[in-house]
Design a protein around this motif. Sequence first.
Motif, mmCIF file in Angstrom:
data_model
loop_
_atom_site.group_PDB
_atom_site.id
_atom_site.type_symbol
_atom_site.label_atom_id
_atom_site.label_comp_id
_atom_site.label_asym_id
_atom_site.label_seq_id
_atom_site.Cartn_x
_atom_site.Cartn_y
_atom_site.Cartn_z
ATOM 1 N N THR A 95 19.871 -25.583 -42.338
ATOM 2 C CA THR A 95 18.602 -24.971 -42.696
ATOM 3 C C THR A 95 18.864 -23.573 -43.222
ATOM 4 O O THR A 95 19.501 -22.764 -42.553
ATOM 5 N N THR B 146 6.624 -20.191 -40.841
ATOM 6 C CA THR B 146 8.067 -20.007 -40.937
ATOM 7 C C THR B 146 8.743 -21.373 -41.023
ATOM 8 O O THR B 146 8.591 -22.183 -40.112
ATOM 9 N N ARG C 298 11.449 -23.887 -40.267
ATOM 10 C CA ARG C 298 12.416 -23.903 -39.180
ATOM 11 C C ARG C 298 13.556 -24.870 -39.415
ATOM 12 O O ARG C 298 14.692 -24.569 -39.099
ATOM 13 N N ALA D 31 18.074 -19.710 -44.049
ATOM 14 C CA ALA D 31 17.290 -18.699 -43.349
ATOM 15 C C ALA D 31 16.161 -18.250 -44.270
ATOM 16 O O ALA D 31 16.377 -17.475 -45.189
ATOM 17 N N ALA E 200 12.479 -16.453 -44.530
ATOM 18 C CA ALA E 200 11.653 -15.492 -43.800
ATOM 19 C C ALA E 200 10.240 -16.019 -43.587
ATOM 20 O O ALA E 200 9.722 -16.785 -44.401
#
Length: 133
Positions: free
Chosen positions: A25, A43, A45, A27, A29
Motif C-alpha cells: 500500500t 485515508t 489504508r 503511503a 495522506a
Amino acid sequence: MRHLTVHIVLAWAAAATVPGLAAATPALAPVTSSAAAVTVKVTPRALGATWDFEVVFDTHSQDLTDDLLKTAVLVGPDGSEVRPVEWKGAAPGGHHRTGVLRFAAPNPVPTAVVLRITRQGEPKPRVFQWKLP
C-alpha cells in the motif's frame, strides 16, 4: 435531521496499471473536507486485494445516520457502480463516526483515485483525490 449520502467515486485512468501496487500500500495522506458543520476525513489504508478507506465523520450539530453500505459506491470509467463489501466501524447515529469501508480491488488498477461524498442538502459534493505512484 440531515442524512448523509455518500458516493465514493473511483476514477479509473484509461485502463492503466500501476506495477507493484497490489504488493504494497502506498503511503497516501489523509484528505479532509469541512462544510455545513460536518468534517469528513478519508485515508486510503490498503490498496491491494481489497481497497480499504478509513472514513471519519465529525460534527457537533447533527446525528450522522447514513448507512455507508447502502450509500457508498465506487464508480468506474464506464459509469458502473460497485458497492462496498464491508463497513467495520461505528453504527449510524451520534456526532462522531469512524470506520473502514472495504471494496473489492478494481482491475485494472487506476493511476488516480477520486472519492466523492455527496451530502443531502449541500450544493456541491466533497471531493477527495490521490495520485497513485
